[in-house]
Write an enzyme that holds these catalytic residues in place. Structure first.
Site, PDB file in Angstrom:
ATOM      1  N   ASP A   1      -5.223  -5.325  -5.937  1.00  0.00           N
ATOM      2  CA  ASP A   1      -4.026  -6.220  -5.645  1.00  0.00           C
ATOM      3  C   ASP A   1      -4.687  -7.677  -5.466  1.00  0.00           C
ATOM      4  OD1 ASP A   1      -0.832  -5.634  -5.132  1.00  0.00           O
ATOM      5  OD2 ASP A   1      -1.685  -7.969  -4.529  1.00  0.00           O
TER       6      ASP A   1
ATOM      7  N   ASP B   1       2.557  -1.183 -10.396  1.00  0.00           N
ATOM      8  CA  ASP B   1       3.929  -1.728  -9.778  1.00  0.00           C
ATOM      9  C   ASP B   1       3.890  -3.279  -9.650  1.00  0.00           C
ATOM     10  OD1 ASP B   1       6.341  -1.377  -8.455  1.00  0.00           O
ATOM     11  OD2 ASP B   1       5.534  -1.244  -6.477  1.00  0.00           O
TER      12      ASP B   1
ATOM     13  N   GLY C   1       0.811  -1.167   0.081  1.00  0.00           N
ATOM     14  CA  GLY C   1       0.068  -0.072  -0.068  1.00  0.00           C
ATOM     15  C   GLY C   1       0.878   1.448   0.092  1.00  0.00           C
TER      16      GLY C   1
ATOM     17  N   ASP D   1      -7.558 -10.382  -9.399  1.00  0.00           N
ATOM     18  CA  ASP D   1      -6.410 -10.586 -10.518  1.00  0.00           C
ATOM     19  C   ASP D   1      -6.602  -9.387 -11.459  1.00  0.00           C
ATOM     20  OD1 ASP D   1      -4.842 -11.315 -12.390  1.00  0.00           O
ATOM     21  OD2 ASP D   1      -5.062 -13.478 -12.146  1.00  0.00           O
TER      22      ASP D   1
ATOM     23  N   TRP E   1       2.342   3.077  -2.473  1.00  0.00           N
ATOM     24  CA  TRP E   1       2.006   3.759  -3.542  1.00  0.00           C
ATOM     25  C   TRP E   1       0.657   4.556  -3.503  1.00  0.00           C
ATOM     26  CZ3 TRP E   1       3.888   2.745  -9.402  1.00  0.00           C
ATOM     27  CH2 TRP E   1       5.212   2.507  -9.376  1.00  0.00           C
TER      28      TRP E   1
ATOM     29  N   LYS F   1       5.909  -0.942 -14.123  1.00  0.00           N
ATOM     30  CA  LYS F   1       7.240  -1.651 -13.917  1.00  0.00           C
ATOM     31  C   LYS F   1       7.227  -2.950 -14.993  1.00  0.00           C
ATOM     32  CE  LYS F   1       7.848  -3.813  -9.862  1.00  0.00           C
ATOM     33  NZ  LYS F   1       7.847  -3.940  -8.233  1.00  0.00           N
TER      34      LYS F   1
HETATM   35  C1  LIG Z   1       5.778  -4.809  -5.662  1.00  0.00           C
HETATM   36  S1  LIG Z   1       4.670  -5.057  -5.134  1.00  0.00           S
HETATM   37  C2  LIG Z   1       3.733  -3.536  -5.200  1.00  0.00           C
HETATM   38  C3  LIG Z   1       4.279  -2.526  -4.122  1.00  0.00           C
HETATM   39  C4  LIG Z   1       3.082  -1.573  -3.963  1.00  0.00           C
HETATM   40  N1  LIG Z   1       3.428  -0.579  -5.057  1.00  0.00           N
HETATM   41  C5  LIG Z   1       3.402  -0.569  -2.720  1.00  0.00           C
HETATM   42  O1  LIG Z   1       4.081   0.354  -2.707  1.00  0.00           O
HETATM   43  O2  LIG Z   1       3.132  -1.276  -1.545  1.00  0.00           O
HETATM   44  C6  LIG Z   1       3.915  -5.886  -6.418  1.00  0.00           C
HETATM   45  C7  LIG Z   1       2.366  -6.393  -6.121  1.00  0.00           C
HETATM   46  O3  LIG Z   1       1.761  -6.922  -7.410  1.00  0.00           O
HETATM   47  C8  LIG Z   1       0.780  -7.732  -6.944  1.00  0.00           C
HETATM   48  N2  LIG Z   1       0.397  -8.379  -8.088  1.00  0.00           N
HETATM   49  C9  LIG Z   1       1.121  -9.362  -8.793  1.00  0.00           C
HETATM   50  N3  LIG Z   1       0.385 -10.083  -9.966  1.00  0.00           N
HETATM   51  C10 LIG Z   1      -0.757  -9.190  -9.928  1.00  0.00           C
HETATM   52  C11 LIG Z   1      -1.956  -9.490 -10.558  1.00  0.00           C
HETATM   53  N4  LIG Z   1      -2.326 -10.387 -11.537  1.00  0.00           N
HETATM   54  N5  LIG Z   1      -3.240  -8.765 -10.279  1.00  0.00           N
HETATM   55  C12 LIG Z   1      -3.133  -7.772  -9.161  1.00  0.00           C
HETATM   56  N6  LIG Z   1      -2.058  -7.739  -8.547  1.00  0.00           N
HETATM   57  C13 LIG Z   1      -0.886  -8.498  -8.664  1.00  0.00           C
HETATM   58  C14 LIG Z   1       1.578  -8.425  -5.934  1.00  0.00           C
HETATM   59  O4  LIG Z   1       0.346  -9.122  -5.137  1.00  0.00           O
HETATM   60  C15 LIG Z   1       2.200  -7.592  -5.354  1.00  0.00           C
HETATM   61  O5  LIG Z   1       1.270  -7.015  -4.040  1.00  0.00           O
END
Ligand SMILES: C[S@@+](CC[C@H](N)C(=O)[O-])C[C@H]1O[C@@H](n2cnc3c(N)ncnc32)[C@H](O)[C@@H]1O
Length: 205
Positions: free
Chosen positions: A76, A115, A56, A94, A58, A155
């Protein structure tokens, strides 16, 4: 006996400590802060979609920047427990299977953030392919829901597909920049593609 290699993700570094001290759950906040500073991304009153928002940081940062007059949808796979304020709604799901309609709560958006990153599998090639898929999904969501003139941050893990990803964003936005923020870990393969000024409908290409 040789020392067991240290896992850099297990050690709280200066960025992690600073993020926690400022009330953010993750060090990733400094990446968005730097991108915001460099391209003037976020402003009061904007509508923002944050894909891959857990835990959370961002969304917390974006919610503060857009203020009470803004709107934020945080999405997420994982549950999000951080509080973003009344201007925010959280969806657990998803992004690859949620429909654009399900993501359109505050559309058209002024800013789409992604991200999203795959859970690492141990296979570099598989992780790169998954990261590319997540990035391209974020671009497709932006194509459907980002307002003309709006901005995109996504990203992606560096791979041979980087050029295709950049070209897809160039098709959507007037200007595309690659940014590797200072807060990125030295051993990380990630990079952010930033699209500025979404083209008006019919101007793609
Ligand atoms: C690097 S973390 C994000 C950090 C976030 N931006 C923060 O500042 O707290 C990457 C996130 O991408 C999510 N993620 C990966 N694949 C996903 C998908 N298909 N749909 C939704 N979220 C996804 C993961 O669950 C993870 O929480």
């Amino acid at each position: 006996m040789p020392q067991k290699p240290k896992n850099p993700y297990k050690r709280p570094d200066a960025f992690t400590k600073a993020a926690k001290a400022q009330g953010y759950p993750a060090r990733s906040v400094f990446k968005l802060e730097e991108i915001d500073r460099r391209v003037r991304l976020l402003r009061p009153g904007q509508r923002v979609l944050d894909l891959g928002a857990a835990p959370g940081s961002w969304s917390m940062y974006a919610a503060q920047r857009i203020g009470a007059a803004g709107k934020l949808l945080a999405v997420d796979l994982s549950p999000i427990t951080a509080a973003f304020g009344p201007q925010a709604t959280v969806v657990q799901g998803d992004a690859l299977s949620l429909t654009n309609e399900a993501l359109a709560q505050f559309a058209p958006y002024d800013v789409v953030l992604s991200d999203m990153a795959p859970a690492t599998s141990g296979s570099k090639i598989a992780d790169q392919a998954r990261s590319y898929e997540l990035f391209m999904r974020a671009v497709a969501v932006a194509e459907a829901l980002l307002a003309p003139g709006g901005a995109f941050v996504g990203k992606i893990f560096m791979s041979e597909d980087f050029v295709k990803a950049r070209d897809a964003l160039r098709n959507l936005c007037e200007e595309v920049r690659s940014i590797r923020p200072e807060g990125t870990r030295a051993n990380s393969v990630e990079i952010f593609l930033v699209g500025l000024r979404r083209k008006a409908a019919g101007k793609a290409g």
